[in-house]
Motif scaffolding. Sequence first.
Motif, PDB file in Angstrom:
ATOM      1  N   UNK A  61      43.779  32.901  -2.278  1.00 56.07           N
ATOM      2  CA  UNK A  61      44.769  33.627  -1.485  1.00 56.07           C
ATOM      3  C   UNK A  61      45.961  32.783  -1.045  1.00 56.07           C
ATOM      4  N   UNK A  62      46.146  31.611  -1.682  1.00 57.79           N
ATOM      5  CA  UNK A  62      47.356  30.839  -1.342  1.00 57.79           C
ATOM      6  C   UNK A  62      48.569  31.565  -1.936  1.00 57.79           C
ATOM      7  N   UNK A  63      49.749  31.132  -1.519  1.00 62.87           N
ATOM      8  CA  UNK A  63      50.984  31.734  -2.040  1.00 62.87           C
ATOM      9  C   UNK A  63      50.998  31.679  -3.568  1.00 62.87           C
ATOM     10  N   UNK A  64      50.707  30.505  -4.132  1.00 57.52           N
ATOM     11  CA  UNK A  64      50.784  30.348  -5.587  1.00 57.52           C
ATOM     12  C   UNK A  64      49.653  31.068  -6.321  1.00 57.52           C
ATOM     13  N   UNK A  65      48.487  31.201  -5.682  1.00 56.82           N
ATOM     14  CA  UNK A  65      47.401  32.012  -6.261  1.00 56.82           C
ATOM     15  C   UNK A  65      47.870  33.453  -6.429  1.00 56.82           C
ATOM     16  N   UNK A  66      48.465  33.963  -5.346  1.00 59.34           N
ATOM     17  CA  UNK A  66      48.879  35.377  -5.355  1.00 59.34           C
ATOM     18  C   UNK A  66      50.027  35.605  -6.352  1.00 59.34           C
ATOM     19  N   UNK A  67      50.931  34.632  -6.415  1.00 60.54           N
ATOM     20  CA  UNK A  67      52.042  34.750  -7.384  1.00 60.54           C
ATOM     21  C   UNK A  67      51.492  34.754  -8.809  1.00 60.54           C
ATOM     22  N   UNK A  68      50.591  33.822  -9.111  1.00 58.30           N
ATOM     23  CA  UNK A  68      50.036  33.705 -10.465  1.00 58.30           C
ATOM     24  C   UNK A  68      49.312  34.994 -10.861  1.00 58.30           C
ATOM     25  N   UNK A  69      48.518  35.548  -9.942  1.00 57.91           N
ATOM     26  CA  UNK A  69      47.796  36.800 -10.226  1.00 57.91           C
ATOM     27  C   UNK A  69      48.787  37.922 -10.527  1.00 57.91           C
ATOM     28  N   UNK A  70      49.851  38.001  -9.718  1.00 55.91           N
ATOM     29  CA  UNK A  70      50.859  39.044  -9.923  1.00 55.91           C
ATOM     30  C   UNK A  70      51.603  38.845 -11.238  1.00 55.91           C
ATOM     31  N   UNK A  71      51.943  37.598 -11.556  1.00 58.52           N
ATOM     32  CA  UNK A  71      52.670  37.319 -12.804  1.00 58.52           C
ATOM     33  C   UNK A  71      51.807  37.641 -14.022  1.00 58.52           C
ATOM     34  N   UNK A  72      50.521  37.385 -13.921  1.00 64.33           N
ATOM     35  CA  UNK A  72      49.621  37.767 -15.026  1.00 64.33           C
ATOM     36  C   UNK A  72      49.616  39.283 -15.211  1.00 64.33           C
ATOM     37  N   UNK A  73      49.505  40.016 -14.116  1.00 67.10           N
ATOM     38  CA  UNK A  73      49.493  41.489 -14.192  1.00 67.10           C
ATOM     39  C   UNK A  73      50.805  42.024 -14.775  1.00 67.10           C
ATOM     40  N   UNK A  74      51.923  41.433 -14.321  1.00 74.67           N
ATOM     41  CA  UNK A  74      53.232  41.862 -14.833  1.00 74.67           C
ATOM     42  C   UNK A  74      53.341  41.562 -16.327  1.00 74.67           C
ATOM     43  N   UNK A  75      52.819  40.398 -16.736  1.00 73.94           N
ATOM     44  CA  UNK A  75      52.848  40.007 -18.152  1.00 73.94           C
ATOM     45  C   UNK A  75      52.061  40.964 -19.026  1.00 73.94           C
ATOM     46  N   UNK A  76      50.915  41.419 -18.522  1.00 70.21           N
ATOM     47  CA  UNK A  76      50.084  42.376 -19.280  1.00 70.21           C
ATOM     48  C   UNK A  76      50.858  43.676 -19.487  1.00 70.21           C
ATOM     49  N   UNK A  77      51.456  44.191 -18.419  1.00 78.75           N
ATOM     50  CA  UNK A  77      52.189  45.472 -18.506  1.00 78.75           C
ATOM     51  C   UNK A  77      53.385  45.372 -19.445  1.00 78.75           C
ATOM     52  N   UNK A  78      54.110  44.267 -19.343  1.00 73.12           N
ATOM     53  CA  UNK A  78      55.294  44.053 -20.177  1.00 73.12           C
ATOM     54  C   UNK A  78      54.890  43.960 -21.650  1.00 73.12           C
ATOM     55  N   UNK A  79      53.850  43.187 -21.927  1.00 68.82           N
ATOM     56  CA  UNK A  79      53.391  42.984 -23.302  1.00 68.82           C
ATOM     57  C   UNK A  79      52.872  44.296 -23.886  1.00 68.82           C
ATOM     58  N   UNK A  80      52.196  45.056 -23.057  1.00 64.91           N
ATOM     59  CA  UNK A  80      51.684  46.374 -23.479  1.00 64.91           C
ATOM     60  C   UNK A  80      52.842  47.268 -23.950  1.00 64.91           C
ATOM     61  N   UNK A  81      53.923  47.278 -23.191  1.00 66.93           N
ATOM     62  CA  UNK A  81      55.095  48.098 -23.562  1.00 66.93           C
ATOM     63  C   UNK A  81      55.674  47.642 -24.899  1.00 66.93           C
TER      64      UNK A  81
END
Length: 1184
Positions: free
Chosen positions: A798-818
């Motif tokens: 739950x650190x700042x960078x943990x949360x950023x990394x998790x969000x960036x992974x999710x965004x990457x999945x959605x973008x790649x899917x498109x």
Amino acid sequence: MTERKGTAKLDFLRRIEQEIQAKWDKERTFEHDAPTTAGETSNKNKYFVTFPYPYMNGRLHLGHTFSLSKCEFAVGYQSLRGRKCLFPFGLHCTGMPIKACADKLKREMELYGNPPQFPDEEEEEKEKPNTSDEIIIKDKAKGKKSKAVAKSGSSTFQWDIMRSLGLNDQEIAKFAGAEHWLEYFPPLAVKDLKQMGVKVDWRRSFITTDVNPFYDSFVRWQFVTLKDRKKIKFGKRYTIYSPKDGQPCMDHDRQTGEGVGPQEYTLIKMKIVEPYTAKFKSKVFYSSGMKGKNIFLVAATLRPETMFGQTNCWVRPDMKYVAFETATGDIFICTRRSARNMSYQGFTKENGVVPVVMEILGQDILGCALSAPLTSYKIIYALPMLTIKEDKGTGVVTSVPSDAPDDIAALRDIKKKQALREKYGIEDKMVLPFEPVPIIEIPGYGNLSAPLVCDELKIQSQNDKEKLVEAKEKVYLKGFYEGIMLVDGYKGQKVQDVKKPIQKMIVERGEAMIYMEPEKQVMSRSADECVVALCDQWYLDYGDAEWKQQANEALKSLETFCDETRRNFEATLAWLQEHACSRTYGLGTRLPWDEQWLIESLSDSTIYMAYYTVAHLLQGGVLNGQGASPLGIKPEQMTREVWDFIFFKSSPFPKTDIPKEHLQRLRREFEYWYPVDVRVSGKDLVPNHLSYYLYNHVAMWPSDNAKWPQAVRANGHLLLNSEKMSKSTGNFLTLSQAIDKFSADGMRLALADAGDTVEDANFVETMADAGILRLYTWVEWVKEMIANQNNLRTGPADTFNDRVFASEMNAGILKTEQHYDRMMYKEALKSGFFEFQAAKDKYRELAIEGMHRDLVFQFIERQTLLLAPICPHLCEYTWGLLGKTSSLMKASWPVAGPVDEILIRSSQYLMETAHDLRLRLKAYMLPPKSKKGDSKPPAKPSHCTIYVAKSYPPWQHNALSLLGKHYRSNNGVLPDNKVIASELGALPELKKYMKRVMPFVAMIKENLEKNGPRVLDLELEFDERAVLMENLVYLTNSLELEQIDVLFASEADDKVKEDCCPGKPFSVFRSQPGVCVSLVNPQPCNGLFSINVEIRQGDSRDSIIRRLAKVNRLIKDMSRVKLMRYEDPMLGPRRVPVLGQEEQGKLPISNKSVFNINLEEKRVTVADNGLTVDIGDTLVYLVH
């Protein structure tokens, strides 16, 4: 390319690939049958993708591979999405090329022996066909040097071409039999594709032609059905024809001129009337064949409606013309090339024979008086024009100076230049009385458009070529589409509406004829220049209005992925007319009702995708269909009624001895897999194969549009290292060579990165090499993480960078899917690998406290899945490293969790701020400008204060408020800068800032386009100070500073307040003075015995250890460092350390200690527990 130093990484990837391919083969991973349960059959969750089967006259090359890789990536992605995927792969042998090559080898052996002893190069040059015109006018769709020429390299003889494929003389001799090609190349294609790791169901593969009895039966059924439905007709049709081969020359039979069709001209007959000129009279006098005959100069025009404005005709003085006798006994004068074309169109008594009466030079025709149709002048004359070309038309050109810029320029030349007239024996009466005749009114150009435009552009003569091109562009199209006729009988009518009626009228009056020639030069594979011929042939009537309408219906619902492909389809369907589907030479299936004819290669390849659905049950993977059928069915049992039952669901059960359950299974396969979900191809097949594909599907399933094609994905050609692939230049790679050089996954990565659009893509070898390194490094990192997983951080992520990394992974999945959904693989690779890896690298850099174990392994799993469609071997291997027991090919696409866009933007802000701080630090370190040039750079700063603003300075706040108000009231559009400037200028509080306001507005407008309306927000969407504070250690370390303070701009002076705004912090660097102290390490085997470190006022034990660790990079864990001082600061450093008693005579410094310095005396004291002592000039550190 530079030579590789070693191949260990490549060998590692190749070894993995071979192991994984063997595993897939053993598990029959890609073999899929239609489900047997009713529920699965009705709720189809399937994906059926096809690629035009490649031609089997050589090895597959990188161009083939690029197109088929799109299918391959699509299947990989769709199977992860849970769909049942089918990618079958056939091999094409129909047509002329294989037979032509085999016959050529046969001839070479007859002429030069076996193995042949060819003549030396000088003699060889004489035999070469004239190829000076092989490269013709380039446009995106047509007429480049054809694939066949490009691929054969510079070899003249077929034997040499075969040698270039790596075959020895003994093997080559076998290729003189066409059937050997069908046995040799198809298995090699299968082998190469298997090495690539394609997800193909090889049971469904086959070769074409009547060698394969099942496919032969299928094609015969298709053609009988098309004929019954009146789609196939017989008669004389204009077609591109090779006189040497004695048959029509279709696209795939051409050396040059793919996509070129017949061009219709109106052949204007201009009768030469007496009295003849002296030169012409002498020619006629000595020719018995011309005496007493009607003699015509014949000119080919595309604009018969302009013939009302003829003032003369043009011939080229130095050009050779022929006078030949037509079937009606008249004499036509034109070039030999055009006469050859005419002889195949019924102009002469004997087809293909030009009865030449005499050869005649253009200068002998000059000055002849002519009677021409439609013109208002009773007599016109033949005049000289030096720019007439021999490769188009008849060499005789009509002259309409009112509407043709070339004609008015040439006419003005000859009127002005008496010397020119005298040179060619042209009398004044033949030129001077003739003026342009108004025949067409064009809006904006009047009724004499050509003279007007030539005057506007100041065209002086017919040699002003560039200006004449511009003039023609201005008047031709506008004249045709907007021009209004002025002549009697057609007055007031649009030019485009009267063209055909006028043509029909002069043809019926015998004053003109219909004449055809190829749009551009076409060379057959037998090096023969093709003509347009009127041939008896069977043809598919693609011009039929009802059929064309249905094809357009199919196009409306077809997904084309880009507008250019759709436009190409629309243009093709608009012009497509009859297509000859029969020929007499080559390999293929015979027409069932007229067996002297073979079905040509573009016609037997339109619905074979339906055959894929049942091929495995009929052929069972035996390519030529001559093995045992898995269902025990014989080819002769496949009657028309049986095929009808399989492919037409309304057809009754046929009379047959094939068991009912077998036929129902065949039908079920077809009904489940059809329609084709996507067909992938090069864009050059849109004007032929892909359009025929649409036509034939609507013809075979007219009332069942659920069987019509769903999508076509067309791509550009593939360049290799930014140049066209060519064997002759050595810039060429076969599929097997590419795999040997880069591994299958390395090649696939570079193919995905080559490009997605219909523009030419580029396979870059350095990219493929870099790909090998990237993939190898990725696997090694995965292994490292697995080995060190117990050292990774656990607990809440739950650190700042943990949360950023998790969000960036999710965004990457959605973008790649498109991107995968849109078949944009370069973009998918970018977001799903390059950017995904960059997010991991950023996390590793920023997470000072260490990466979180759960997030690292979540990342590895997700990265493996995102990259799997493109690099399946390595990803399957990685999947196994993660301890997964089932194949990656059975896995599911990762489910993206929530994406916190604001958090991601706050992380971007952090990276931008760090970058900005580095630039400012670099600028701070520059020496001040001095005229003497001896200035020294300032000392490296130790501290930095970062100021952040909660709100904009008042002048920026006002400007933003105004822009936001306009943006909201004008539906997201900002007014012109003049309006904004006047409104802002009216605000008294902004008057002194006006020089800065408009640049600020310009910057906001630019950012608004890039980042959207949040740019107009008056406050940031995240807490700027909190983001910086949470990453203070990272910022301090990356800038190599001692300390960073983050303060609000409101606490600073006015300059900082003015320069600081939300999202744009202001920084101030400073150097804090200190006293230099030696830190010694008396431990044995220590390479750094003594290090100098500065101690500053207020330092703690930990800050000194941190400073020490920056110098001594061997210190990885600062908690293991023990800092000590000498009991006697004077004598202690002088004593020799005793091994094993390093702490003797020293006292530990506690974490509560505070250091104080006296700069004047260069003295350091330490205060601890109320006691202050001098430490001298040396401290001791031990690393445990």
